[in-house]
Enzyme design. Structure first.
Site, PDB file in Angstrom:
ATOM      1  N   LYS A 117       0.859  -1.190   0.000  1.00  0.00           N
ATOM      2  CA  LYS A 117       0.000   0.000   0.000  1.00  0.00           C
ATOM      3  C   LYS A 117       0.885   1.226   0.000  1.00  0.00           C
ATOM      4  O   LYS A 117       2.045   1.172   0.426  1.00  0.00           O
ATOM      5  CB  LYS A 117      -0.893   0.028   1.243  1.00  0.00           C
TER       6      LYS A 117
HETATM    7  P1  NAD Z   1     -12.931   7.679  -3.208  1.00  0.00           P
HETATM    8  O1  NAD Z   1     -11.930   8.726  -3.008  1.00  0.00           O
HETATM    9  O2  NAD Z   1     -13.373   7.357  -4.599  1.00  0.00           O
HETATM   10  O3  NAD Z   1     -14.239   8.018  -2.352  1.00  0.00           O
HETATM   11  C1  NAD Z   1     -14.202   8.270  -0.962  1.00  0.00           C
HETATM   12  C2  NAD Z   1     -15.564   8.762  -0.581  1.00  0.00           C
HETATM   13  O4  NAD Z   1     -15.663   8.850   0.833  1.00  0.00           O
HETATM   14  C3  NAD Z   1     -15.892  10.147  -1.123  1.00  0.00           C
HETATM   15  O5  NAD Z   1     -17.204  10.139  -1.646  1.00  0.00           O
HETATM   16  C4  NAD Z   1     -15.825  11.029   0.116  1.00  0.00           C
HETATM   17  O6  NAD Z   1     -16.672  12.145  -0.010  1.00  0.00           O
HETATM   18  C5  NAD Z   1     -16.325  10.048   1.146  1.00  0.00           C
HETATM   19  N1  NAD Z   1     -16.079  10.436   2.529  1.00  0.00           N
HETATM   20  C6  NAD Z   1     -14.964  10.886   3.107  1.00  0.00           C
HETATM   21  N2  NAD Z   1     -15.224  11.148   4.407  1.00  0.00           N
HETATM   22  C7  NAD Z   1     -16.535  10.839   4.632  1.00  0.00           C
HETATM   23  C8  NAD Z   1     -17.420  10.888   5.748  1.00  0.00           C
HETATM   24  N3  NAD Z   1     -17.035  11.330   6.933  1.00  0.00           N
HETATM   25  N4  NAD Z   1     -18.704  10.484   5.606  1.00  0.00           N
HETATM   26  C9  NAD Z   1     -19.132  10.054   4.428  1.00  0.00           C
HETATM   27  N5  NAD Z   1     -18.366   9.996   3.340  1.00  0.00           N
HETATM   28  C10 NAD Z   1     -17.075  10.386   3.441  1.00  0.00           C
HETATM   29  O7  NAD Z   1     -12.373   6.387  -2.473  1.00  0.00           O
HETATM   30  P2  NAD Z   1     -12.756   4.867  -2.724  1.00  0.00           P
HETATM   31  O8  NAD Z   1     -11.793   4.313  -3.676  1.00  0.00           O
HETATM   32  O9  NAD Z   1     -14.217   4.749  -2.963  1.00  0.00           O
HETATM   33  O10 NAD Z   1     -12.390   4.251  -1.306  1.00  0.00           O
HETATM   34  C11 NAD Z   1     -13.349   4.171  -0.243  1.00  0.00           C
HETATM   35  C12 NAD Z   1     -12.966   2.999   0.645  1.00  0.00           C
HETATM   36  O11 NAD Z   1     -12.970   1.806  -0.151  1.00  0.00           O
HETATM   37  C13 NAD Z   1     -11.566   3.076   1.274  1.00  0.00           C
HETATM   38  O12 NAD Z   1     -11.591   2.465   2.535  1.00  0.00           O
HETATM   39  C14 NAD Z   1     -10.721   2.254   0.321  1.00  0.00           C
HETATM   40  O13 NAD Z   1      -9.550   1.771   0.923  1.00  0.00           O
HETATM   41  C15 NAD Z   1     -11.712   1.155  -0.005  1.00  0.00           C
HETATM   42  N6  NAD Z   1     -11.384   0.399  -1.213  1.00  0.00           N
HETATM   43  C16 NAD Z   1     -11.307   1.002  -2.428  1.00  0.00           C
HETATM   44  C17 NAD Z   1     -10.962   0.233  -3.540  1.00  0.00           C
HETATM   45  C18 NAD Z   1     -10.885   0.827  -4.919  1.00  0.00           C
HETATM   46  O14 NAD Z   1     -10.677   0.051  -5.868  1.00  0.00           O
HETATM   47  N7  NAD Z   1     -11.044   2.115  -5.103  1.00  0.00           N
HETATM   48  C19 NAD Z   1     -10.723  -1.135  -3.404  1.00  0.00           C
HETATM   49  C20 NAD Z   1     -10.849  -1.726  -2.150  1.00  0.00           C
HETATM   50  C21 NAD Z   1     -11.180  -0.939  -1.056  1.00  0.00           C
END
Ligand code: NAD
Length: 454
Positions: A117
Site C-alpha cells: 500500500k
Molecule cells: P474515493 O476517493 O473514490 O471516495 C471516498 C468517498 O468517501 C468520497 O465520496 C468522500 O466524499 C467520502 N467520505 C470521506 N469522508 C466521509 C465521511 N465522513 N462520511 C461520508 N463519506 C465520506 O475512495 P474509494 O476508492 O471509494 O475508497 C473508499 C474505501 O474503499 C476506502 O476504505 C478504500 O480503501 C476502499 N477500497 C477502495 C478500492 C478501490 O478500488 N477504489 C478497493 C478496495 C477498497
C-alpha cells in the site's frame, strides 16, 4: 470535512495495532502457526517500509513539501499489490495496516500477489489538477525501483483515480523506456491498458459476495436483494458504484453520504438523479425531497444492509449501539474497530469483512495485470464472469471456514487459555476471523513451502 472518529477512551484506534489484534485473533484456531516459533511475527511484520520527502512546485510558485509512504507487506505469494491514497491522515501506521490487509485479501481470493500500500499525506481537495499531477510524478520518481511490474504494483485508493494511475504509468514509462511497463500499475484508463470492469470492480465484488452470502442462507428469511433496504456511507468509487449496482439488483437505497453530509429517504431515492446532483454540486447533500443527515447519521439508519464505503474507524464503541441493520458489508477497509466488532457480534449483526467484501478491486486489478502482460484486452463480460466466480468461491470458503471453526471453538478456546493464561478473551468465530483463518493459513503454508532463507 472528512471523517473524524468519535471514540471511547479504552478503544484501540491505531490501525496497525488493530491489524495485529485481527491477526492474533486467528491464532487459537490455527495452532500450527505457533508450532513454529517466530512464524507469526514474520507473517505480520512488513517486509519493507519506504518513506520519501516530496518537494512540489505549487501553482503560485511556492514549494510545498509532502511525505509519501510505500509499504510492501509481503511478497510470499507474489509481487506486492495495493492502492495509493492521497489523504491528510496518511501515515506509516495506516499504510502498514492497509498493506497487511492487502496480503490477507489477495490470499483469501487466491490471486498470486502479496500485499502493499502507499500514500501521500496531503489534502487532495486543496490541490489543483496540475499540482496533483506533479505530486504524483514526484512520488513515483522518488519511489524509483521500489515499484515495478514484477515487484510491487500500485492501484487507486481514496482520492486517487484512473487519471492518477495514468500519470503513474507515464512517469514509470519515462524512467524505463523500451520495456512493457503497462503492468506496473492497475486501475488505468481503458485507453492506456485499463481493464474493462475495473472502475466498478470493488462494488461489483461487494454485490457478488453479498448475493452469494444471502443465497447460502447467511441471513435467514432473506435470499436475495429484491426490496432489501441499503444505506451507504461514502459516494466515491466504492460507494457510488455500490449504490448503483445494489439498486440495479433490486435493493432500495434509503441513505447515502459523502464527506459533506448525507441524505435519507426511507422509500428509496432515484439514484441517477442523485448522481447528477453530486456531479453538478459536488455533494449528495441537499438533494431535493430527502432528509438531511449529519456525517455519521447515515450509519445509524434503519436498514437491512449497511455499506461503509468511506474510511476506517467509522463504527466504534461510541456509535455501535445505534447501528440498526442486519448485515454490514465492508466496502471500505477497516471501518469497524475490534471492540465494535464484538458488540455487533453479540447483537447478532453479521459482518462481511473488508478482506472479502472489497476484494473485487484487487481481483480485477490482477486481471488487468494479466492482460497487460499479454498485451491483450478481454471483453467486460469475461472479466465479470471471472470476478463473479472468484467472489463466490471466496464467500463459500469464509462461510465454510466459520462453520468448521464453530465446531472446534471449545477446543480452540481451551488451547488459547493454556498457552496465554486465562486473562485473554477468545472471541467466538465470526466471519472476519473465519476469513483471516483462510488467508493466514495459505500465507503461512506458502512461506513454509518456500522455506526461510538462508
Ligand atoms: P474515493 O476517493 O473514490 O471516495 C471516498 C468517498 O468517501 C468520497 O465520496 C468522500 O466524499 C467520502 N467520505 C470521506 N469522508 C466521509 C465521511 N465522513 N462520511 C461520508 N463519506 C465520506 O475512495 P474509494 O476508492 O471509494 O475508497 C473508499 C474505501 O474503499 C476506502 O476504505 C478504500 O480503501 C476502499 N477500497 C477502495 C478500492 C478501490 O478500488 N477504489 C478497493 C478496495 C477498497
Amino acid at each position: 470535512m472528512d471523517a473524524v472518529a468519535v471514540v471511547a477512551p479504552e478503544e484501540e484506534l491505531n490501525l496497525h495495532r488493530i491489524a495485529r489484534i485481527q491477526f492474533d485473533q486467528v491464532r487459537p484456531y490455527l495452532r500450527e502457526i505457533d508450532d513454529y516459533e517466530g512464524l507469526a511475527d514474520f507473517l505480520f511484520r512488513p517486509e519493507r517500509l519506504v518513506e520519501v520527502v516530496l518537494p512540489v512546485l505549487m501553482d503560485d510558485g511556492a514549494i510545498a513539501t509532502f511525505t509519501g509512504y510505500r509499504v510492501l507487506h509481503s511478497s510470499i505469494r507474489g509481487p506486492g499489490k495495493g492502492g495509493i491514497r492521497f489523504h491528510p491522515n496518511v501515515d506509516q501506521d495506516e499504510v502498514q495496516a492497509l498493506a497487511f490487509w492487502m496480503t490477507m485479501k489477495c490470499a483469501l481470493v487466491y490471486v498470486p500477489f502479496g500485499g502493499a500500500k502507499g500514500g501521500v499525506q496531503c489534502d487532495p481537495h486543496a490541490l489543483s489538477l496540475n499540482e496533483k499531477s506533479r505530486l504524483t510524478r514526484r512520488f513515483i520518481a522518488a519511489l524509483g525501483e521500489t515499484i515495478g511490474p514484477y515487484t510491487d504494483i500500485p492501484a487507486p485508493d481514496v482520492y486517487t483515480d484512473a487519471q492518477t494511475m495514468a500519470w503513474i504509468y507515464d512517469t514509470f514509462e519515462m524512467m524505463h523506456p523500451g520495456d512493457n511497463n503497462k503492468p506496473v500499475v492497475t486501475g488505468k484508463p481503458l485507453e492506456l491498458g485499463g481493464s474493462p470492469g475495473r472502475e466498478a470492480a470493488t462494488a461489483q465484488g461487494c454485490l457478488y459476495a453479498t448475493e452469494h452470502f444471502l443465497e447460502l442462507g447467511g441471513l435467514p428469511g432473506m435470499t436475495g436483494l429484491s426490496g432489501v433496504t441499503v444505506a451507504i456511507q461514502g459516494f466515491g468509487n466504492a460507494g457510488r458504484n455500490a449504490a448503483r449496482l445494489f439498486a440495479n439488483a433490486g435493493a432500495v437505497i434509503v441513505g447515502v453520504s459523502d464527506s459533506q453530509g448525507g441524505i435519507y429517504e426511507p422509500t428509496g431515492m432515484p439514484l441517477a438523479a442523485v448522481e447528477h446532483h453530486k456531479d453538478t454540486t459536488g455533494s449528495v447533500i441537499d438533494f431535493p425531497g430527502t432528509k438531511s443527515l449529519e456525517h455519521q447519521e447515515v450509519l445509524e439508519l434503519p436498514c437491512d444492509i449497511l455499506i461503509p464505503a468511506a474510511l476506517e474507524n467509522q463504527i466504534t464503541l461510541q456509535n455501535v449501539d445505534r447501528i440498526d441493520t442486519r448485515l454490514v458489508v465492508e466496502a471500505a477497509n477497516g471501518p469497524i474497530t475490534p471492540a465494535a466488532d464484538r458488540v455487533l457480534a453479540d447483537r447478532g449483526i453479521h459482518i462481511l469483512p473488508d478482506i472479502l467484501a472489497n476484494a473485487g478491486g484487487v481481483v480485477v486489478s490482477y486481471y488487468e495485470w494479466v492482460q497487460n502482460l499479454e498485451n491483450h484486452q478481454w471483453d467486460e463480460h469475461e472479466v465479470l464472469d471471472k470476478l463473479r466466480t472468484k467472489m463466490r468461491r471466496a464467500t463459500e470458503k469464509v462461510v465454510l471456514s466459520r462453520a468448521a471453526l464453530s465446531e472446534t471453538y471449545e477446543e480452540a478456546a481451551a488451547a488459547h487459555i493454556e498457552r496465554h493464561g486465562a486473562g485473554r478473551e477468545v472471541p467466538p468465530p465470526d466471519l472476519r476471523i473465519a476469513a483471516y483463518v483462510v488467508a493466514v493459513e495459505l500465507t503461512a503454508r506458502s512461506a513454509l513451502q518456500r522455506g526461510i532463507w538462508p
